[in-house]
Design a protein around this motif. Structure first.
Motif, PDB file in Angstrom:
ATOM      1  N   ARG A   1      -4.843  11.164  -6.233  1.00 18.93           N
ATOM      2  CA  ARG A   1      -4.820   9.954  -5.401  1.00 18.93           C
ATOM      3  C   ARG A   1      -6.016   9.039  -5.663  1.00 18.93           C
ATOM      4  NH1 ARG A   1      -5.714   7.562  -0.381  1.00 18.93           N
ATOM      5  NH2 ARG A   1      -3.833   6.576   0.471  1.00 18.93           N
ATOM      6  N   ASP A   2      -7.211   9.579  -5.690  1.00 18.19           N
ATOM      7  CA  ASP A   2      -8.398   8.740  -5.862  1.00 18.19           C
ATOM      8  C   ASP A   2      -8.414   8.056  -7.223  1.00 18.19           C
ATOM      9  OD1 ASP A   2      -9.269   9.433  -3.339  1.00 18.19           O
ATOM     10  OD2 ASP A   2     -10.589  11.045  -4.034  1.00 18.19           O
ATOM     11  N   LYS A   3      -8.136   8.826  -8.259  1.00 17.76           N
ATOM     12  CA  LYS A   3      -8.144   8.274  -9.613  1.00 17.76           C
ATOM     13  C   LYS A   3      -7.058   7.210  -9.776  1.00 17.76           C
ATOM     14  CE  LYS A   3      -7.416   9.556 -14.452  1.00 17.76           C
ATOM     15  NZ  LYS A   3      -7.043  10.662 -15.381  1.00 17.76           N
ATOM     16  N   THR A   4      -5.875   7.480  -9.220  1.00 13.10           N
ATOM     17  CA  THR A   4      -4.771   6.543  -9.375  1.00 13.10           C
ATOM     18  C   THR A   4      -5.013   5.274  -8.568  1.00 13.10           C
ATOM     19  OG1 THR A   4      -3.288   8.435  -9.642  1.00 13.10           O
ATOM     20  CG2 THR A   4      -2.272   6.285  -9.298  1.00 13.10           C
ATOM     21  N   TRP A   5      -5.582   5.414  -7.384  1.00 14.33           N
ATOM     22  CA  TRP A   5      -5.905   4.214  -6.597  1.00 14.33           C
ATOM     23  C   TRP A   5      -6.956   3.357  -7.316  1.00 14.33           C
ATOM     24  CZ3 TRP A   5      -4.223   0.916  -3.308  1.00 14.33           C
ATOM     25  CH2 TRP A   5      -3.219   1.279  -2.401  1.00 14.33           C
ATOM     26  N   GLU A   6      -7.836   4.002  -8.035  1.00 16.44           N
ATOM     27  CA  GLU A   6      -8.819   3.255  -8.825  1.00 16.44           C
ATOM     28  C   GLU A   6      -8.108   2.422  -9.889  1.00 16.44           C
ATOM     29  OE1 GLU A   6     -12.648   4.183 -11.758  1.00 16.44           O
ATOM     30  OE2 GLU A   6     -11.946   5.711 -10.347  1.00 16.44           O
TER      31      GLU A   6
ATOM     32  N   ARG B   1       0.840  -1.207   0.000  1.00 22.22           N
ATOM     33  CA  ARG B   1       0.000   0.000   0.000  1.00 22.22           C
ATOM     34  C   ARG B   1       0.876   1.259   0.000  1.00 22.22           C
ATOM     35  NH1 ARG B   1      -5.100   0.137   1.854  1.00 22.22           N
ATOM     36  NH2 ARG B   1      -4.728  -1.760   3.106  1.00 22.22           N
ATOM     37  N   GLU B   2       1.921   1.239   0.824  1.00 17.26           N
ATOM     38  CA  GLU B   2       2.798   2.402   0.935  1.00 17.26           C
ATOM     39  C   GLU B   2       3.646   2.599  -0.326  1.00 17.26           C
ATOM     40  OE1 GLU B   2       3.365   2.533   5.790  1.00 17.26           O
ATOM     41  OE2 GLU B   2       4.546   1.116   4.603  1.00 17.26           O
ATOM     42  N   HIS B   3       3.992   1.516  -1.004  1.00 15.33           N
ATOM     43  CA  HIS B   3       4.702   1.637  -2.285  1.00 15.33           C
ATOM     44  C   HIS B   3       3.825   2.360  -3.314  1.00 15.33           C
ATOM     45  CE1 HIS B   3       7.750  -1.299  -0.888  1.00 15.33           C
ATOM     46  NE2 HIS B   3       8.501  -0.731  -1.818  1.00 15.33           N
ATOM     47  N   ILE B   4       2.548   2.031  -3.302  1.00 18.60           N
ATOM     48  CA  ILE B   4       1.625   2.687  -4.235  1.00 18.60           C
ATOM     49  C   ILE B   4       1.453   4.158  -3.879  1.00 18.60           C
ATOM     50  CG2 ILE B   4      -0.787   2.752  -4.994  1.00 18.60           C
ATOM     51  CD1 ILE B   4      -0.777  -0.329  -4.773  1.00 18.60           C
ATOM     52  N   ASP B   5       1.303   4.455  -2.606  1.00 17.27           N
ATOM     53  CA  ASP B   5       1.172   5.852  -2.179  1.00 17.27           C
ATOM     54  C   ASP B   5       2.442   6.647  -2.501  1.00 17.27           C
ATOM     55  OD1 ASP B   5      -1.427   6.000  -1.189  1.00 17.27           O
ATOM     56  OD2 ASP B   5      -0.870   5.186   0.765  1.00 17.27           O
ATOM     57  N   LEU B   6       3.601   6.019  -2.331  1.00 20.11           N
ATOM     58  CA  LEU B   6       4.867   6.687  -2.646  1.00 20.11           C
ATOM     59  C   LEU B   6       4.958   7.017  -4.138  1.00 20.11           C
ATOM     60  CD1 LEU B   6       7.678   7.591  -1.640  1.00 20.11           C
ATOM     61  CD2 LEU B   6       8.507   5.293  -2.178  1.00 20.11           C
ATOM     62  N   THR B   7       4.508   6.086  -4.978  1.00 23.22           N
ATOM     63  CA  THR B   7       4.511   6.312  -6.427  1.00 23.22           C
ATOM     64  C   THR B   7       3.572   7.447  -6.796  1.00 23.22           C
ATOM     65  OG1 THR B   7       4.978   3.959  -6.793  1.00 23.22           O
ATOM     66  CG2 THR B   7       4.185   5.220  -8.677  1.00 23.22           C
ATOM     67  N   ILE B   8       2.420   7.496  -6.165  1.00 22.55           N
ATOM     68  CA  ILE B   8       1.453   8.571  -6.412  1.00 22.55           C
ATOM     69  C   ILE B   8       2.066   9.925  -6.083  1.00 22.55           C
ATOM     70  CG2 ILE B   8      -0.713   9.600  -5.578  1.00 22.55           C
ATOM     71  CD1 ILE B   8      -1.790   6.714  -5.279  1.00 22.55           C
TER      72      ILE B   8
ATOM     73  N   MET C   1       0.196   2.053 -13.342  1.00 20.20           N
ATOM     74  CA  MET C   1      -0.890   2.864 -12.775  1.00 20.20           C
ATOM     75  C   MET C   1      -0.636   4.352 -12.999  1.00 20.20           C
ATOM     76  SD  MET C   1      -0.088   2.737  -8.691  1.00 20.20           S
ATOM     77  CE  MET C   1       0.912   4.047  -7.953  1.00 20.20           C
ATOM     78  N   THR C   2       0.553   4.707 -13.504  1.00 22.96           N
ATOM     79  CA  THR C   2       0.899   6.117 -13.723  1.00 22.96           C
ATOM     80  C   THR C   2       0.343   6.630 -15.051  1.00 22.96           C
ATOM     81  OG1 THR C   2       2.976   5.699 -14.910  1.00 22.96           O
ATOM     82  CG2 THR C   2       3.069   5.690 -12.491  1.00 22.96           C
ATOM     83  N   ASP C   3       0.540   7.933 -15.272  1.00 23.75           N
ATOM     84  CA  ASP C   3       0.117   8.569 -16.524  1.00 23.75           C
ATOM     85  C   ASP C   3       1.286   8.749 -17.481  1.00 23.75           C
ATOM     86  OD1 ASP C   3      -2.505   8.813 -15.606  1.00 23.75           O
ATOM     87  OD2 ASP C   3      -2.099  10.758 -14.668  1.00 23.75           O
TER      88      ASP C   3
END
Length: 244
Positions: free
Chosen positions: A107-112, A93-100, A149-151
């Protein structure tokens, strides 16, 4: 045009591994970067992502160089290395938040987007796991999720099939195809030639730090005077045997 590599010369220390490499990866295109071990594939990738500074030539992504705008340039790239690199003290979870945060994403769109990828790779119930709990293949899936998950407009994947089970390989290829249809570019370095032959639009063959050939499968067959039923393995062997 997404990636332009122009007359790239560079390497490590005083040793020039790359010698005036020139090739492109256009929008909506998957390009296979092919070559023997030591041919210069990883060195090329390290220059593109900014880990090495060129001695000569230029690298542009959407017309921007690393020196024009470091932050903007790097946000255009998502990279999946051959060996997974994760922080042992951070959960999935924290790896994903760090990437965001690193890409300054919504945050919401990327977590989706991330949740869809997590479910695809069967990681959705492992968000609170630490890297020590993951197998090598699972670590590779984490890297894939964090990249796709990135743009980013350019996705660079180095030996992406290492450690992945057949189902995960198929999932990754489907994601690559979706990114291609969305107009993104993918540069894929791999030795799994039979697979990349079916998915790449063209190939860049590197030998001794130089682009030996660049084109579609049919163009490469013509370049190496191969028969019509020849495949990428045949072309690779023909190029490799030139040194013998």
């Amino acid at each position: 045009m997404t990636l332009e590599v122009k007359e790239l010369t560079g390497g490590y220390g005083q040793v020039s591994v790359l010698k005036k490499e020139t090739f492109t990866v256009e929008s909506g295109q998957v390009v296979g970067l092919i070559g023997l071990n030591g041919a210069g594939k990883s060195t090329t990738i390290k220059h593109i992502i900014g880990l090495l500074n060129p001695r000569g030539g230029q690298i542009l992504i959407d017309g921007i160089s690393l020196h024009d705008d470091v932050e903007k340039y790097r946000k255009k790239i998502a990279y999946v290395p051959e060996m997974p690199i994760l922080y042992p003290e951070l959960t999935l979870r924290e790896h994903i938040d760090l990437t965001i945060m690193a890409y300054d994403l919504d945050r919401d769109k990327t977590w989706e987007n991330a949740n869809k990828l997590l479910k695809t790779f069967r990681l959705d119930n492992k968000l609170d796991w630490f890297p020590q709990n993951f197998s090598k293949g699972m670590k590779q899936k984490v890297m894939i999720v964090c990249a796709f998950m990135t743009d980013a407009s350019l996705f660079i994947i180095d030996e992406p099939f290492t450690g992945l089970d057949p189902l995960a390989v198929n999932d990754l290829l489907n994601i690559v195809e979706a990114k291609k249809k969305a107009g993104c570019s993918v540069l894929m370095s791999t030795h799994v030639l039979a697979t990349v032959q079916n998915y790449a639009d063209k190939f860049v063959l590197i030998n001794h730090g130089q682009v030996r050939a660049d084109g579609t499968l049919d163009q490469l067959k013509a370049k190496f005077n191969m028969q019509k039923d020849s495949n990428l393995d045949d072309i690779y062997l023909k190029m490799s045997n030139e040194d013998l």
